[in-house]
Design a protein around this motif. Structure first.
Motif, PDB file in Angstrom:
ATOM      1  N   GLY A 121       4.817  -2.499 -18.902  1.00  0.00           N
ATOM      2  CA  GLY A 121       3.748  -2.986 -19.774  1.00  0.00           C
ATOM      3  C   GLY A 121       3.738  -2.286 -21.119  1.00  0.00           C
ATOM      4  N   PHE A 122       3.975  -0.978 -21.113  1.00  0.00           N
ATOM      5  CA  PHE A 122       4.047  -0.245 -22.381  1.00  0.00           C
ATOM      6  C   PHE A 122       5.185  -0.790 -23.237  1.00  0.00           C
ATOM      7  CE2 PHE A 122       2.182   3.757 -20.240  1.00  0.00           C
ATOM      8  CZ  PHE A 122       0.903   3.445 -20.659  1.00  0.00           C
ATOM      9  N   LEU A 123       6.332  -1.029 -22.630  1.00  0.00           N
ATOM     10  CA  LEU A 123       7.473  -1.549 -23.385  1.00  0.00           C
ATOM     11  C   LEU A 123       7.155  -2.926 -23.961  1.00  0.00           C
ATOM     12  CD1 LEU A 123      10.367  -1.327 -24.403  1.00  0.00           C
ATOM     13  CD2 LEU A 123      11.138  -2.173 -22.174  1.00  0.00           C
ATOM     14  N   LEU A 124       6.603  -3.799 -23.150  1.00  0.00           N
ATOM     15  CA  LEU A 124       6.280  -5.142 -23.649  1.00  0.00           C
ATOM     16  C   LEU A 124       5.198  -5.108 -24.716  1.00  0.00           C
ATOM     17  CD1 LEU A 124       6.456  -7.299 -20.407  1.00  0.00           C
ATOM     18  CD2 LEU A 124       8.127  -7.131 -22.272  1.00  0.00           C
ATOM     19  N   GLN A 125       4.277  -4.157 -24.614  1.00  0.00           N
ATOM     20  CA  GLN A 125       3.229  -4.035 -25.626  1.00  0.00           C
ATOM     21  C   GLN A 125       3.835  -3.739 -26.993  1.00  0.00           C
ATOM     22  OE1 GLN A 125       0.243  -1.221 -24.469  1.00  0.00           O
ATOM     23  NE2 GLN A 125      -0.862  -1.357 -26.387  1.00  0.00           N
ATOM     24  N   ILE A 144      11.750   3.972 -13.161  1.00  0.00           N
ATOM     25  CA  ILE A 144      10.494   4.373 -13.790  1.00  0.00           C
ATOM     26  C   ILE A 144      10.776   5.309 -14.970  1.00  0.00           C
ATOM     27  CG2 ILE A 144       8.365   5.718 -13.457  1.00  0.00           C
ATOM     28  CD1 ILE A 144       8.445   4.611 -10.498  1.00  0.00           C
ATOM     29  N   ALA A 145      11.649   6.287 -14.764  1.00  0.00           N
ATOM     30  CA  ALA A 145      11.980   7.232 -15.835  1.00  0.00           C
ATOM     31  C   ALA A 145      12.664   6.534 -17.002  1.00  0.00           C
ATOM     32  CB  ALA A 145      12.865   8.353 -15.282  1.00  0.00           C
ATOM     33  N   GLU A 146      13.630   5.676 -16.721  1.00  0.00           N
ATOM     34  CA  GLU A 146      14.347   4.947 -17.777  1.00  0.00           C
ATOM     35  C   GLU A 146      13.395   4.064 -18.575  1.00  0.00           C
ATOM     36  OE1 GLU A 146      17.646   3.982 -18.871  1.00  0.00           O
ATOM     37  OE2 GLU A 146      18.530   5.744 -17.926  1.00  0.00           O
ATOM     38  N   THR A 147      12.557   3.320 -17.872  1.00  0.00           N
ATOM     39  CA  THR A 147      11.634   2.405 -18.547  1.00  0.00           C
ATOM     40  C   THR A 147      10.640   3.184 -19.396  1.00  0.00           C
ATOM     41  OG1 THR A 147      11.903   0.839 -16.728  1.00  0.00           O
ATOM     42  CG2 THR A 147      10.029   0.488 -18.201  1.00  0.00           C
ATOM     43  N   SER A 148      10.148   4.287 -18.874  1.00  0.00           N
ATOM     44  CA  SER A 148       9.216   5.130 -19.617  1.00  0.00           C
ATOM     45  C   SER A 148       9.874   5.701 -20.871  1.00  0.00           C
ATOM     46  CB  SER A 148       8.733   6.258 -18.711  1.00  0.00           C
ATOM     47  OG  SER A 148       7.930   7.150 -19.430  1.00  0.00           O
ATOM     48  N   GLN A 149      11.073   6.213 -20.714  1.00  0.00           N
ATOM     49  CA  GLN A 149      11.799   6.786 -21.856  1.00  0.00           C
ATOM     50  C   GLN A 149      12.005   5.731 -22.940  1.00  0.00           C
ATOM     51  OE1 GLN A 149      15.764   8.114 -20.932  1.00  0.00           O
ATOM     52  NE2 GLN A 149      15.916   9.294 -22.816  1.00  0.00           N
ATOM     53  N   HIS A 150      12.418   4.543 -22.538  1.00  0.00           N
ATOM     54  CA  HIS A 150      12.691   3.502 -23.523  1.00  0.00           C
ATOM     55  C   HIS A 150      11.403   2.937 -24.122  1.00  0.00           C
ATOM     56  CE1 HIS A 150      16.896   3.880 -23.193  1.00  0.00           C
ATOM     57  NE2 HIS A 150      16.964   3.449 -21.943  1.00  0.00           N
ATOM     58  N   ALA A 151      10.304   2.960 -23.378  1.00  0.00           N
ATOM     59  CA  ALA A 151       9.020   2.560 -23.955  1.00  0.00           C
ATOM     60  C   ALA A 151       8.628   3.534 -25.072  1.00  0.00           C
ATOM     61  CB  ALA A 151       7.937   2.492 -22.883  1.00  0.00           C
ATOM     62  N   GLN A 202       3.352   0.272  -8.994  1.00  0.00           N
ATOM     63  CA  GLN A 202       2.309   0.392 -10.015  1.00  0.00           C
ATOM     64  C   GLN A 202       2.822   1.202 -11.208  1.00  0.00           C
ATOM     65  OE1 GLN A 202      -1.205   2.550  -8.814  1.00  0.00           O
ATOM     66  NE2 GLN A 202      -2.399   1.773 -10.518  1.00  0.00           N
ATOM     67  N   SER A 203       3.538   2.278 -10.943  1.00  0.00           N
ATOM     68  CA  SER A 203       4.077   3.099 -12.024  1.00  0.00           C
ATOM     69  C   SER A 203       5.123   2.333 -12.830  1.00  0.00           C
ATOM     70  CB  SER A 203       4.677   4.384 -11.449  1.00  0.00           C
ATOM     71  OG  SER A 203       5.122   5.216 -12.478  1.00  0.00           O
ATOM     72  N   THR A 220       0.858  -1.181   0.000  1.00  0.00           N
ATOM     73  CA  THR A 220       0.000   0.000   0.000  1.00  0.00           C
ATOM     74  C   THR A 220       0.898   1.236   0.000  1.00  0.00           C
ATOM     75  OG1 THR A 220      -0.063   0.046   2.411  1.00  0.00           O
ATOM     76  CG2 THR A 220      -1.837  -1.167   1.287  1.00  0.00           C
ATOM     77  N   GLY A 221       0.290   2.379  -0.144  1.00  0.00           N
ATOM     78  CA  GLY A 221       1.008   3.640  -0.025  1.00  0.00           C
ATOM     79  C   GLY A 221       2.078   3.840  -1.079  1.00  0.00           C
ATOM     80  N   GLU A 222       3.184   4.421  -0.638  1.00  0.00           N
ATOM     81  CA  GLU A 222       4.268   4.794  -1.545  1.00  0.00           C
ATOM     82  C   GLU A 222       4.823   3.602  -2.321  1.00  0.00           C
ATOM     83  OE1 GLU A 222       8.475   7.237  -1.391  1.00  0.00           O
ATOM     84  OE2 GLU A 222       7.742   6.310   0.451  1.00  0.00           O
ATOM     85  N   ARG A 223       5.039   2.499  -1.641  1.00  0.00           N
ATOM     86  CA  ARG A 223       5.572   1.312  -2.317  1.00  0.00           C
ATOM     87  C   ARG A 223       4.626   0.848  -3.428  1.00  0.00           C
ATOM     88  NH1 ARG A 223       9.743  -1.177   0.726  1.00  0.00           N
ATOM     89  NH2 ARG A 223       9.874  -0.280   2.790  1.00  0.00           N
ATOM     90  N   ALA A 224       3.351   0.811  -3.132  1.00  0.00           N
ATOM     91  CA  ALA A 224       2.367   0.395  -4.136  1.00  0.00           C
ATOM     92  C   ALA A 224       2.363   1.361  -5.314  1.00  0.00           C
ATOM     93  CB  ALA A 224       0.980   0.311  -3.509  1.00  0.00           C
ATOM     94  N   ASP A 225       2.452   2.659  -5.029  1.00  0.00           N
ATOM     95  CA  ASP A 225       2.459   3.661  -6.097  1.00  0.00           C
ATOM     96  C   ASP A 225       3.692   3.518  -6.986  1.00  0.00           C
ATOM     97  OD1 ASP A 225       0.092   4.705  -5.118  1.00  0.00           O
ATOM     98  OD2 ASP A 225       1.041   6.428  -4.131  1.00  0.00           O
ATOM     99  N   LEU A 226       4.851   3.361  -6.375  1.00  0.00           N
ATOM    100  CA  LEU A 226       6.089   3.206  -7.143  1.00  0.00           C
ATOM    101  C   LEU A 226       6.023   1.960  -8.015  1.00  0.00           C
ATOM    102  CD1 LEU A 226       8.668   4.196  -4.390  1.00  0.00           C
ATOM    103  CD2 LEU A 226       8.211   5.466  -6.514  1.00  0.00           C
TER     104      LEU A 226
END
Length: 167
Positions: A23-27, A143-150, A16-17, A8-14
């Protein structure tokens, strides 16, 4: 139920993001052949398979850092050029499986690590000398690296077959 299902909380948010951007990258590689995944459709040296391989590698290395600092991260050699390519004999299925294994390991660590634990960064020209990152900062970086590469992957996929996977 695994420990990550109870977060829950911060860990869950991190988490989830991070999962969303993974998921975007694998898609972007869904339905591709090995030949398509190894293709370099732009002037860049990047391929979709190479991006999956690279993101799995950086996530693995940064989690080594999160657990044991720069020394743990630097124990494994890095092929700075090959990490972005699908090499002969590699398959997209194999690269995706490795990506998913690394993701599962990270997810379990997120449930257990103290987010405030900090380690000095490795010595490198792109890091401020003497800087320290917390586990939280490592996760934000992933999160930033994965997003950028997606995003890179979305462009490559559209160049290969016109598929638009992120928009």
């Amino acid at each position: 139920m695994t420990s990550t299902e109870q977060l829950t909380g911060e860990r869950a948010d991190l988490l989830q993001s991070l999962r969303r951007h993974r998921g975007f990258l694998l898609q972007t590689v869904d339905g591709l052949t090995d030949e398509q995944a190894a293709t370099r459709p732009t002037v860049s040296a990047l391929s979709l398979g190479g991006l999956v391989k690279h993101v799995a590698g950086i996530e693995h290395r940064w989690m080594l850092f999160a657990v044991g600092g720069a020394e743990a991260m630097e124990r494994e050699a890095v092929d700075w050029v090959g990490q972005f390519r699908m090499e002969p004999g590699e398959t997209l299925t194999g690269l995706v499986e490795r990506f998913q294994e690394v993701a599962a390991q990270t997810d379990e660590l997120v449930a257990t690590l103290d987010l405030d634990t900090a380690h000095p960064l490795p010595q490198a020209p792109w890091f401020e000398p003497g800087a320290r990152w917390t586990v939280r900062r490592v996760l934000l970086h992933l999160i930033a690296e994965t997003s950028q590469h997606a995003g890179h992957a979305d462009i490559l996929r559209e160049s290969i077959d016109g598929a638009r996977t992120m928009g």
